[in-house]
Design a protein around this motif. Sequence first.
Motif, PDB file in Angstrom:
ATOM      1  N   LEU A   1       0.849  -1.186   0.000  1.00 21.00           N
ATOM      2  CA  LEU A   1       0.000   0.000   0.000  1.00 21.00           C
ATOM      3  C   LEU A   1       0.888   1.241   0.000  1.00 21.00           C
ATOM      4  N   ILE A   2       0.751   2.064  -1.041  1.00 24.67           N
ATOM      5  CA  ILE A   2       1.629   3.221  -1.223  1.00 24.67           C
ATOM      6  C   ILE A   2       0.929   4.530  -0.861  1.00 24.67           C
ATOM      7  N   ALA A   3      -0.302   4.702  -1.344  1.00 27.57           N
ATOM      8  CA  ALA A   3      -0.990   5.976  -1.112  1.00 27.57           C
ATOM      9  C   ALA A   3      -2.492   5.756  -1.081  1.00 27.57           C
ATOM     10  N   ILE A   4      -3.185   6.680  -0.404  1.00 26.47           N
ATOM     11  CA  ILE A   4      -4.642   6.659  -0.372  1.00 26.47           C
ATOM     12  C   ILE A   4      -5.129   8.080  -0.624  1.00 26.47           C
TER      13      ILE A   4
ATOM     14  N   LYS B   1      -0.487   4.319   9.983  1.00 31.59           N
ATOM     15  CA  LYS B   1      -1.236   5.337  10.722  1.00 31.59           C
ATOM     16  C   LYS B   1      -1.986   6.279   9.783  1.00 31.59           C
ATOM     17  N   GLU B   2      -1.362   6.662   8.676  1.00 33.18           N
ATOM     18  CA  GLU B   2      -2.021   7.562   7.728  1.00 33.18           C
ATOM     19  C   GLU B   2      -3.207   6.871   7.059  1.00 33.18           C
ATOM     20  N   LEU B   3      -3.041   5.585   6.754  1.00 26.74           N
ATOM     21  CA  LEU B   3      -4.148   4.819   6.193  1.00 26.74           C
ATOM     22  C   LEU B   3      -5.324   4.806   7.164  1.00 26.74           C
ATOM     23  N   GLU B   4      -5.047   4.535   8.419  1.00 25.31           N
ATOM     24  CA  GLU B   4      -6.102   4.494   9.421  1.00 25.31           C
ATOM     25  C   GLU B   4      -6.773   5.856   9.582  1.00 25.31           C
ATOM     26  N   ARG B   5      -5.970   6.950   9.542  1.00 21.14           N
ATOM     27  CA  ARG B   5      -6.529   8.287   9.709  1.00 21.14           C
ATOM     28  C   ARG B   5      -7.511   8.614   8.593  1.00 21.14           C
ATOM     29  N   VAL B   6      -7.118   8.326   7.363  1.00 18.91           N
ATOM     30  CA  VAL B   6      -7.980   8.647   6.220  1.00 18.91           C
ATOM     31  C   VAL B   6      -9.246   7.804   6.252  1.00 18.91           C
ATOM     32  N   VAL B   7      -9.115   6.519   6.543  1.00 17.40           N
ATOM     33  CA  VAL B   7     -10.290   5.632   6.567  1.00 17.40           C
ATOM     34  C   VAL B   7     -11.260   6.070   7.661  1.00 17.40           C
ATOM     35  N   GLN B   8     -10.743   6.365   8.850  1.00 18.64           N
ATOM     36  CA  GLN B   8     -11.621   6.742   9.949  1.00 18.64           C
ATOM     37  C   GLN B   8     -12.294   8.093   9.711  1.00 18.64           C
ATOM     38  N   ALA B   9     -11.683   8.925   8.876  1.00 12.18           N
ATOM     39  CA  ALA B   9     -12.279  10.228   8.533  1.00 12.18           C
ATOM     40  C   ALA B   9     -13.300  10.111   7.403  1.00 12.18           C
ATOM     41  N   SER B  10     -13.384   8.933   6.797  1.00 13.97           N
ATOM     42  CA  SER B  10     -14.310   8.721   5.686  1.00 13.97           C
ATOM     43  C   SER B  10     -15.709   8.391   6.192  1.00 13.97           C
ATOM     44  N   ARG B  11     -16.679   8.506   5.279  1.00 17.62           N
ATOM     45  CA  ARG B  11     -18.036   8.110   5.590  1.00 17.62           C
ATOM     46  C   ARG B  11     -18.333   6.769   4.931  1.00 17.62           C
TER      47      ARG B  11
ATOM     48  N   GLY C   1      -4.317  10.059  -2.834  1.00 15.04           N
ATOM     49  CA  GLY C   1      -3.218  10.950  -3.189  1.00 15.04           C
ATOM     50  C   GLY C   1      -2.252  11.253  -2.080  1.00 15.04           C
ATOM     51  N   TYR C   2      -2.456  10.673  -0.900  1.00 15.64           N
ATOM     52  CA  TYR C   2      -1.548  10.925   0.231  1.00 15.64           C
ATOM     53  C   TYR C   2      -0.698   9.684   0.502  1.00 15.64           C
ATOM     54  N   ARG C   3       0.577   9.928   0.662  1.00 17.60           N
ATOM     55  CA  ARG C   3       1.523   8.856   0.945  1.00 17.60           C
ATOM     56  C   ARG C   3       1.169   8.145   2.246  1.00 17.60           C
ATOM     57  N   ILE C   4       1.234   6.804   2.233  1.00 14.57           N
ATOM     58  CA  ILE C   4       0.953   6.002   3.422  1.00 14.57           C
ATOM     59  C   ILE C   4       2.273   5.654   4.105  1.00 14.57           C
ATOM     60  N   ASP C   5       2.314   5.847   5.419  1.00  9.80           N
ATOM     61  CA  ASP C   5       3.536   5.476   6.147  1.00  9.80           C
ATOM     62  C   ASP C   5       3.542   3.969   6.400  1.00  9.80           C
ATOM     63  N   ALA C   6       4.714   3.441   6.708  1.00 11.98           N
ATOM     64  CA  ALA C   6       4.894   1.992   6.853  1.00 11.98           C
ATOM     65  C   ALA C   6       4.155   1.420   8.053  1.00 11.98           C
ATOM     66  N   THR C   7       3.806   2.261   9.027  1.00 14.65           N
ATOM     67  CA  THR C   7       3.077   1.770  10.192  1.00 14.65           C
ATOM     68  C   THR C   7       1.575   1.707   9.961  1.00 14.65           C
TER      69      THR C   7
END
Length: 589
Positions: free
Chosen positions: A513-516, A526-536, A518-524
């Motif tokens: 997983l590289i980006a979601i 955390k960014e993936l989780e932030r974007v998903v949890q902010a989604s509807r 348009g935002y780069r995903i970190d190896a841990t």
Amino acid sequence: MITTLSAEALALNPIRFEVSFKEPQAHYAEITMEIDRVKEDYVDVKMPVWAPGSYLVREFSKNVEGFHAKDANGRPLTSRKVSKNTWRVSSKGAGKIMVSYRVYAFEVSVRTSFIDASHAFLSPTGIFMYVDNQINRPAEVKIIPHKSWNKISTGLMEKEGEVNTYFAADFDILFDAPIEVGNQDVFEFTAAGIPHEVAMVSGGNYDKVRLAKDMAKIVESATAIFGENPNKKYVFIVHNYHSGGGGLEHLNSTVLGASRFNYNSESGYKSFLSLVAHEYFHLWNIKRLRPEALGPFNYDQENYTTNLWIGEGFTAYYDNLLVRRAGFHTEDSYLQMLATDVTAVENRPGNQVQPLSESSFDAWIKYYRQDENSLNSIVSYYNKGALIAMMMDLKILHSTKGQKGLDDVMREAYNEFYKKQGKGYSDAAFKDLAEKVAGTSLDDIYHLVNTAGSPDYNKYLQFVGLELVDLNAGYETPDLGIKTSTTDNKLLVQNVIRGGGAWDGGINVKDELIAINGYRIDATGKELERVVQASRIGDVVKMLVSRDGIIQELAVKVQASKTGKYAFMPAENVTAEQQQLREKWLAEQ
């Protein structure tokens, strides 16, 4: 503890083994095998391919080296391999055949042999060969410990008058008796009138006095169910690791894996007691009371049964229940553990795909060979089998107004199939016996066993005034339906959950997983989780992935998480009858 045998038993012309350790640091055992009174033109010598209690063909013959045969005068005999686990020795009228071979042993588990400079653990199906069609022949085993070792622990009977020599009435008994050789810390206790030996290997922060007292309580609690303890002695071989677990049952012994520094924590200690209870309960359930397919064994191939949900699942129900009865769990903590089983089953999509009876039958090819899709395709006969046992127990308690329960089924089955008939049970025979004890039909229970899907737990829990609730019900948490892991600083997809957004959107296991959006995903992650949890729920996110080095963009719909969090709660307006049944069910002994 020495158990001796009569001269009559010893006169049955056993096959004799000698096991020594010239190079333990290199993980080898040296075995010689003496086969007397050979009348045939050739003898087929075989190594089992699996270990009873662990339903997977493990190909133990892969560890055999240097197979040779000779006659009593030391003259070489011709031998050749005729199958993956069979060596054919031409006897040439020798009368006696001497076979020698080496076994490499360096796999850490309760079901495989392990040898190093500190000790040797011999799992017998991977060490001792047998003569084809002579499983019923007696065997003698002489152990020659390495010079730095001074103890042997095993459930085998000692041969009177000979040092470090043991006897088995047949190879089923030999194959069911692991041997620990080394400098293990040994202590003993007596429970249910039976002497018990505990061999602690590789140290730990255990308290022998406390363990002896508490393990005895578990033994007494299990024995009370069946009304007798069939042992003359029993041996616990405990391998303590930095991080370990698991166990394997045997006829009058068990091998346990434990974490050496977990004994001082409350959860770690109780977990160990549950493991003790699980493997000790197998002394009756599986080792004696067993499905008809599990004995006499065919050591050349799989032995299929649809009843591991009874053999293993019922045992998984009783392990924590015995610890509760022995006074180590509160009622609330025990119910929390049952709820954990529900969570494990209900959060597994495979529960909706694979019936429990099929899970038992296919253990050989599915449960012990799990892959990235197993979460979606199979269910555990341990967890779900334990829940079926709970529901059967509650139904019997209800139908008999607390006079009988699953204990009575197990005791009656042990007496009928093992003691009276001396054979394993069929599906129909066990059901008939259980219904006779219950005084009512168990068709509903067996329907749950033979069809995939979620049981109506509350149908049975209401008998004891309880209700299963999903604490996540009413909350919609955004979710993609994937599990990830980090490898080489890359966030990789580990599982794709059946029916989730990633499943429908084409995400694959091992995708990086590289980006979601348009935002780069970190190896841990955390960014993936932030974007998903902010989604509807219903939003579509753009996932940039690398699949085998090829960059792809995939559209994935965000769905509501299907993950449940289950708990047992008191029902409203509990009646006196419900309360009495619950007290009967969860009573300490």
